[in-house]
Design a protein around this motif. Structure first.
Motif, PDB file in Angstrom:
ATOM      1  N   HIS A 101      23.155   3.257   2.015  1.00 35.14           N
ATOM      2  CA  HIS A 101      24.231   2.443   1.452  1.00 35.14           C
ATOM      3  C   HIS A 101      24.678   1.397   2.769  1.00 35.14           C
ATOM      4  O   HIS A 101      24.697  -0.102   2.478  1.00 35.14           O
ATOM      5  CB  HIS A 101      25.503   2.830   0.834  1.00 35.14           C
ATOM      6  CG  HIS A 101      26.626   2.055   0.520  1.00 35.14           C
ATOM      7  ND1 HIS A 101      26.222   0.928  -0.459  1.00 35.14           N
ATOM      8  CD2 HIS A 101      27.625   2.202   0.779  1.00 35.14           C
ATOM      9  CE1 HIS A 101      27.446   0.446  -0.827  1.00 35.14           C
ATOM     10  NE2 HIS A 101      28.278   0.860  -0.061  1.00 35.14           N
ATOM     11  N   LEU A 102      25.169   1.773   4.003  1.00 32.23           N
ATOM     12  CA  LEU A 102      25.866   1.051   4.897  1.00 32.23           C
ATOM     13  C   LEU A 102      24.866   0.327   5.746  1.00 32.23           C
ATOM     14  O   LEU A 102      25.171  -0.509   6.380  1.00 32.23           O
ATOM     15  CB  LEU A 102      26.713   1.734   5.559  1.00 32.23           C
ATOM     16  CG  LEU A 102      27.994   2.241   4.618  1.00 32.23           C
ATOM     17  CD1 LEU A 102      28.685   3.333   5.664  1.00 32.23           C
ATOM     18  CD2 LEU A 102      28.793   1.107   4.304  1.00 32.23           C
ATOM     19  N   CYS A 103      23.626   0.919   5.790  1.00 34.25           N
ATOM     20  CA  CYS A 103      22.555   0.364   6.708  1.00 34.25           C
ATOM     21  C   CYS A 103      21.472  -0.677   6.085  1.00 34.25           C
ATOM     22  O   CYS A 103      20.822  -0.874   6.693  1.00 34.25           O
ATOM     23  CB  CYS A 103      21.985   1.411   7.621  1.00 34.25           C
ATOM     24  SG  CYS A 103      23.384   2.110   8.607  1.00 34.25           S
ATOM     25  N   GLY A 104      21.354  -0.347   4.719  1.00 36.49           N
ATOM     26  CA  GLY A 104      20.530  -0.899   3.819  1.00 36.49           C
ATOM     27  C   GLY A 104      19.160  -0.395   4.093  1.00 36.49           C
ATOM     28  O   GLY A 104      18.073  -1.170   4.149  1.00 36.49           O
ATOM     29  N   ILE A 105      18.890   1.134   4.307  1.00 40.30           N
ATOM     30  CA  ILE A 105      17.706   1.663   4.310  1.00 40.30           C
ATOM     31  C   ILE A 105      17.309   2.527   3.253  1.00 40.30           C
ATOM     32  O   ILE A 105      18.216   3.312   2.746  1.00 40.30           O
ATOM     33  CB  ILE A 105      17.888   2.497   5.779  1.00 40.30           C
ATOM     34  CG1 ILE A 105      18.135   1.788   6.831  1.00 40.30           C
ATOM     35  CG2 ILE A 105      16.417   3.335   5.513  1.00 40.30           C
ATOM     36  CD1 ILE A 105      18.550   2.710   8.008  1.00 40.30           C
ATOM     37  N   VAL A 151      31.875   7.738   1.637  1.00 42.85           N
ATOM     38  CA  VAL A 151      31.124   8.227   0.620  1.00 42.85           C
ATOM     39  C   VAL A 151      31.706   7.822  -0.902  1.00 42.85           C
ATOM     40  O   VAL A 151      30.741   7.384  -1.708  1.00 42.85           O
ATOM     41  CB  VAL A 151      30.777   9.812   0.615  1.00 42.85           C
ATOM     42  CG1 VAL A 151      30.171  10.172  -0.797  1.00 42.85           C
ATOM     43  CG2 VAL A 151      30.120   9.999   1.745  1.00 42.85           C
ATOM     44  N   GLN A 152      32.844   7.784  -0.901  1.00 40.29           N
ATOM     45  CA  GLN A 152      33.668   7.511  -2.200  1.00 40.29           C
ATOM     46  C   GLN A 152      33.571   5.980  -2.477  1.00 40.29           C
ATOM     47  O   GLN A 152      33.589   5.577  -3.643  1.00 40.29           O
ATOM     48  CB  GLN A 152      35.088   7.773  -1.935  1.00 40.29           C
ATOM     49  CG  GLN A 152      35.308   9.334  -1.990  1.00 40.29           C
ATOM     50  CD  GLN A 152      37.151   9.530  -1.801  1.00 40.29           C
ATOM     51  OE1 GLN A 152      37.845   8.542  -1.460  1.00 40.29           O
ATOM     52  NE2 GLN A 152      37.462  10.562  -1.607  1.00 40.29           N
ATOM     53  N   ASN A 153      33.231   5.277  -1.346  1.00 43.92           N
ATOM     54  CA  ASN A 153      33.108   3.712  -1.636  1.00 43.92           C
ATOM     55  C   ASN A 153      31.413   3.549  -2.178  1.00 43.92           C
ATOM     56  O   ASN A 153      31.069   2.187  -2.152  1.00 43.92           O
ATOM     57  CB  ASN A 153      33.376   2.949  -0.479  1.00 43.92           C
ATOM     58  CG  ASN A 153      34.949   2.860  -0.311  1.00 43.92           C
ATOM     59  OD1 ASN A 153      35.682   2.913  -1.389  1.00 43.92           O
ATOM     60  ND2 ASN A 153      35.375   2.846   1.016  1.00 43.92           N
ATOM     61  N   ILE A 154      30.581   4.430  -2.226  1.00 37.51           N
ATOM     62  CA  ILE A 154      29.070   4.046  -2.509  1.00 37.51           C
ATOM     63  C   ILE A 154      28.959   3.854  -3.989  1.00 37.51           C
ATOM     64  O   ILE A 154      29.548   4.967  -4.756  1.00 37.51           O
ATOM     65  CB  ILE A 154      28.269   5.342  -2.073  1.00 37.51           C
ATOM     66  CG1 ILE A 154      28.385   5.556  -0.633  1.00 37.51           C
ATOM     67  CG2 ILE A 154      26.762   5.061  -2.660  1.00 37.51           C
ATOM     68  CD1 ILE A 154      27.749   6.601  -0.079  1.00 37.51           C
ATOM     69  N   PRO A 155      28.734   2.784  -4.416  1.00 40.07           N
ATOM     70  CA  PRO A 155      28.626   2.765  -5.774  1.00 40.07           C
ATOM     71  C   PRO A 155      27.140   3.477  -6.433  1.00 40.07           C
ATOM     72  O   PRO A 155      26.274   3.455  -5.695  1.00 40.07           O
ATOM     73  CB  PRO A 155      28.355   1.095  -6.117  1.00 40.07           C
ATOM     74  CG  PRO A 155      27.894   0.750  -4.821  1.00 40.07           C
ATOM     75  CD  PRO A 155      28.403   1.782  -3.857  1.00 40.07           C
ATOM     76  N   ASN A 156      27.366   4.248  -7.596  1.00 41.34           N
ATOM     77  CA  ASN A 156      26.218   4.861  -8.137  1.00 41.34           C
ATOM     78  C   ASN A 156      25.500   5.722  -7.087  1.00 41.34           C
ATOM     79  O   ASN A 156      24.436   5.651  -6.889  1.00 41.34           O
ATOM     80  CB  ASN A 156      25.043   3.809  -8.541  1.00 41.34           C
ATOM     81  CG  ASN A 156      25.581   2.786  -9.822  1.00 41.34           C
ATOM     82  OD1 ASN A 156      26.310   3.209 -10.519  1.00 41.34           O
ATOM     83  ND2 ASN A 156      25.395   1.534  -9.603  1.00 41.34           N
ATOM     84  N   LEU A 157      26.230   6.679  -6.602  1.00 38.69           N
ATOM     85  CA  LEU A 157      25.740   7.622  -5.577  1.00 38.69           C
ATOM     86  C   LEU A 157      24.487   8.294  -5.986  1.00 38.69           C
ATOM     87  O   LEU A 157      24.697   9.203  -6.983  1.00 38.69           O
ATOM     88  CB  LEU A 157      27.068   8.688  -5.126  1.00 38.69           C
ATOM     89  CG  LEU A 157      26.685   9.465  -4.136  1.00 38.69           C
ATOM     90  CD1 LEU A 157      26.424   9.120  -2.872  1.00 38.69           C
ATOM     91  CD2 LEU A 157      28.067  10.508  -3.880  1.00 38.69           C
ATOM     92  N   LYS A 158      23.541   8.385  -5.125  1.00 39.35           N
ATOM     93  CA  LYS A 158      22.338   9.124  -5.514  1.00 39.35           C
ATOM     94  C   LYS A 158      22.185   9.833  -4.091  1.00 39.35           C
ATOM     95  O   LYS A 158      21.800   9.324  -3.056  1.00 39.35           O
ATOM     96  CB  LYS A 158      21.098   8.185  -5.830  1.00 39.35           C
ATOM     97  CG  LYS A 158      20.085   8.907  -5.982  1.00 39.35           C
ATOM     98  CD  LYS A 158      18.687   8.001  -6.405  1.00 39.35           C
ATOM     99  CE  LYS A 158      18.351   7.205  -4.924  1.00 39.35           C
ATOM    100  NZ  LYS A 158      17.003   6.422  -5.073  1.00 39.35           N
ATOM    101  N   VAL A 159      22.395  11.117  -4.800  1.00 39.85           N
ATOM    102  CA  VAL A 159      22.058  12.091  -3.324  1.00 39.85           C
ATOM    103  C   VAL A 159      20.525  12.500  -3.157  1.00 39.85           C
ATOM    104  O   VAL A 159      20.117  12.974  -4.331  1.00 39.85           O
ATOM    105  CB  VAL A 159      22.994  13.447  -3.644  1.00 39.85           C
ATOM    106  CG1 VAL A 159      22.797  14.229  -2.354  1.00 39.85           C
ATOM    107  CG2 VAL A 159      24.322  13.100  -3.470  1.00 39.85           C
ATOM    108  N   VAL A 160      19.904  12.413  -2.017  1.00 41.46           N
ATOM    109  CA  VAL A 160      18.506  12.843  -1.996  1.00 41.46           C
ATOM    110  C   VAL A 160      18.474  14.409  -1.967  1.00 41.46           C
ATOM    111  O   VAL A 160      19.259  14.944  -1.589  1.00 41.46           O
ATOM    112  CB  VAL A 160      17.901  12.110  -0.634  1.00 41.46           C
ATOM    113  CG1 VAL A 160      18.050  10.576  -0.957  1.00 41.46           C
ATOM    114  CG2 VAL A 160      18.342  12.744   0.561  1.00 41.46           C
TER     115      VAL A 160
END
Length: 202
Positions: free
Chosen positions: A104-108, A159-168
Motif C-alpha cells: 500500500h505505502l510503496c505501490g508494489i 495497517v488500519q489506514n489500508i483501504p480494503n486490506l488484503k493479506v497475502v
C-alpha cells in the motif's frame, strides 16, 4: 520509503547466538573485543553487557561486542526519526499484514500468495530455565523492548489506514528451505553442526 521490519528481540538474539556463534569470524570478533571465550549458553550470551539493546545499538551504528551503552537521548533520537522520515513499518510475526502495508505505502504489487523461502530446519532446544532467560533479557534490554513497542504502535496505525486490506498467504514448508542448498551452483549441506556442541569449537 524506508522499510523497517522488527522481530521479537529475544527471539532475534536467540537466533543470533546460534548463527553467529557458528561462524569463525564472529567467534574471533568476540574473542578479540571481549577477551573471553565465546559463550556456551544463550543465557551467558544475553548476560554480557556488549549484547544489551543490540537492536538500538545497530540502528545507532555502534560496533558489535563492545561495552558502549545506550543513553536516553540516543533512544529518543531513534524514536524521533520515526516521525521525521518516511518509514514503512512491519512485523516479522505478522508478515501477511506487513506485505500488505509495504504494498500500500510503496505501490508494489505482490499478488495473493508468496513462496515461503525460509524456515529453520533445526534450532537448538530451549533449556528448562527459559523463564529465567526471558526475565534476564527483559531486565537488560529495556530500550530494545521500548523500541519494539514504538514500532508496533506505528505499524498498527499504518495497517488500519489500508483501504480494503488484503493479506497475502505464503506457500511452502520447511522442506522448501532445502532448495537453495541442493539447487545452488556450489552445493551446500543443509545439515549444520553447531560449534558449541563440539568439545573444541575452534
Amino acid at each position: 520509503s524506508l522499510i523497517m521490519m522488527i522481530r521479537n528481540p529475544l527471539e532475534r538474539i536467540e537466533s543470533e547466538f546460534g548463527f553467529l556463534g557458528n561462524r569463525e569470524m564472529f567467534r574471533e570478533l568476540w574473542q578479540n573485543n571481549v577477551q573471553i571465550e565465546f559463550p556456551k549458553t544463550l543465557l551467558e550470551y544475553i548476560e554480557h553487557p556488549s549484547n544489551a539493546n543490540s537492536i538500538c545499538r545497530f540502528l545507532l551504528g555502534m560496533p558489535m561486542y563492545t561495552d558502549d551503552k545506550i543513553k536516553q537521548e540516543q533512544f529518543d533520537s531513534l524514536v524521533a526519526s520515526f516521525n521525521k522520515l518516511p518509514f514503512v513499518f512491519g512485523r516479522t510475526d505478522q508478515m501477511g499484514s506487513t506485505i500488505a502495508n509495504v504494498s500500500h505505502l510503496c505501490g508494489i504489487e505482490f499478488g495473493d500468495t508468496l513462496p515461503r523461502y525460509r524456515t529453520s530446519l533445526y534450532k537448538p532446544k530451549r533449556k528448562w530455565n527459559w523463564e529465567a532467560t526471558e526475565s534476564m533479557f527483559n531486565d537488560l534490554n529495556t530500550f530494545d523492548n521500548h523500541l519494539v513497542n514504538e514500532i508496533h504502535s506505528r505499524f498498527e496505525e499504518q495497517v488500519q489506514n489500508i483501504p480494503n486490506l488484503k493479506v497475502v498467504s505464503f506457500d511452502g514448508d520447511e522442506y522448501d528451505s532445502l532448495y537453495p542448498f541442493i539447487c545452488a551452483d556450489n552445493i551446500r549441506s543443509p545439515l549444520e553442526i553447531f560449534a558449541n556442541d563440539l568439545d573444541n569449537p575452534e
